[in-house]
Design a protein around this motif. Structure first.
Motif, PDB file in Angstrom:
ATOM      1  N   ILE A   7       0.834  -1.214   0.103  1.00  0.00           N
ATOM      2  CA  ILE A   7      -0.048  -0.161  -0.030  1.00  0.00           C
ATOM      3  C   ILE A   7       0.727   1.171   0.184  1.00  0.00           C
ATOM      4  N   GLY A   8       1.926   1.232   0.842  1.00  0.00           N
ATOM      5  CA  GLY A   8       2.733   2.362   0.849  1.00  0.00           C
ATOM      6  C   GLY A   8       3.433   2.688  -0.500  1.00  0.00           C
ATOM      7  N   LYS A  60       2.425   1.677  -3.586  1.00  0.00           N
ATOM      8  CA  LYS A  60       1.471   1.719  -4.655  1.00  0.00           C
ATOM      9  C   LYS A  60       0.831   2.945  -4.492  1.00  0.00           C
ATOM     10  N   LYS A  61       0.715   3.400  -3.445  1.00  0.00           N
ATOM     11  CA  LYS A  61      -0.093   4.749  -3.157  1.00  0.00           C
ATOM     12  C   LYS A  61       0.548   5.794  -3.863  1.00  0.00           C
ATOM     13  N   TYR A  62       2.015   5.728  -3.723  1.00  0.00           N
ATOM     14  CA  TYR A  62       2.881   6.718  -4.240  1.00  0.00           C
ATOM     15  C   TYR A  62       3.410   6.530  -5.530  1.00  0.00           C
ATOM     16  N   GLY A 104       6.907   6.917   0.286  1.00  0.00           N
ATOM     17  CA  GLY A 104       5.764   5.793   0.531  1.00  0.00           C
ATOM     18  C   GLY A 104       6.042   4.547   1.253  1.00  0.00           C
ATOM     19  N   GLY A 140       4.481   3.125   4.625  1.00  0.00           N
ATOM     20  CA  GLY A 140       4.175   1.487   4.699  1.00  0.00           C
ATOM     21  C   GLY A 140       4.821   0.926   5.766  1.00  0.00           C
TER      22      GLY A 140
END
Length: 160
Positions: A72-73, A75-77, A132, A136
């Protein structure tokens, strides 16, 4: 003799929490080792199938929290699989190369360098992805710390 047993169990539990910031340590195994040592030193009677099932589910959650928070950390960025792999490698290597700060710098550099080299991202994007990965990692540490605390609370609820 009971004091020595509790010291050993306490050291195993402390090692489990130390693994939150030293990911090379097998934190989950140290916690489970503390439970097993309690059984060996004192008694396995408090540990029925419900205890082991609940603890097993928490172990699965611990592994999942690590993996999911990193994904998530990154991919979010805007990161990719290369960033995730770079972050993971950086997390494992960083603390050895740069004691203490390597736990933060390692994932950051790993994700950023992987995105720069593999996906040819520009420097600004790579830095965002590196950031990111750190977010994460920190999220993962907090989540795992809470899960491990709940595991120990349940243990102490049964044995004390």
């Amino acid at each position: 003799m009971d004091s020595i047993y509790w010291i050993i169990i306490g050291l195993l539990f402390a090692g489990g929490f130390a693994a939150l910031v030293f990911p090379i340590l097998p934190g989950v195994l140290l916690l489970l080792g503390g439970f097993v040592m309690y059984g060996v030193f004192f008694s396995f009677d408090p540990f029925n199938w419900i205890f082991w099932t609940v603890q097993g589910l928490f172990v699965i959650l611990l592994f999942g929290a690590d993996y999911i928070a990193n994904i998530i950390g990154v991919k979010k960025y805007g990161g990719s699989k290369a960033g995730i792999w770079g972050s993971t490698i950086g997390l494992l290597v960083g603390p050895f190369l740069i004691p203490f700060l390597g736990i933060i710098i390692g994932p950051f550099l790993g994700a950023a360098l992987a995105e720069l080299i593999v996906n040819k991202k520009n420097l600004n994007d790579a830095i965002k992805i590196g950031f990111g990965s750190v977010i994460g990692f920190i999220s993962s540490v907090v989540t795992k710390g809470i899960i491990q605390a709940v595991m120990l609370i349940y243990f102490f609820f049964l044995v004390l």
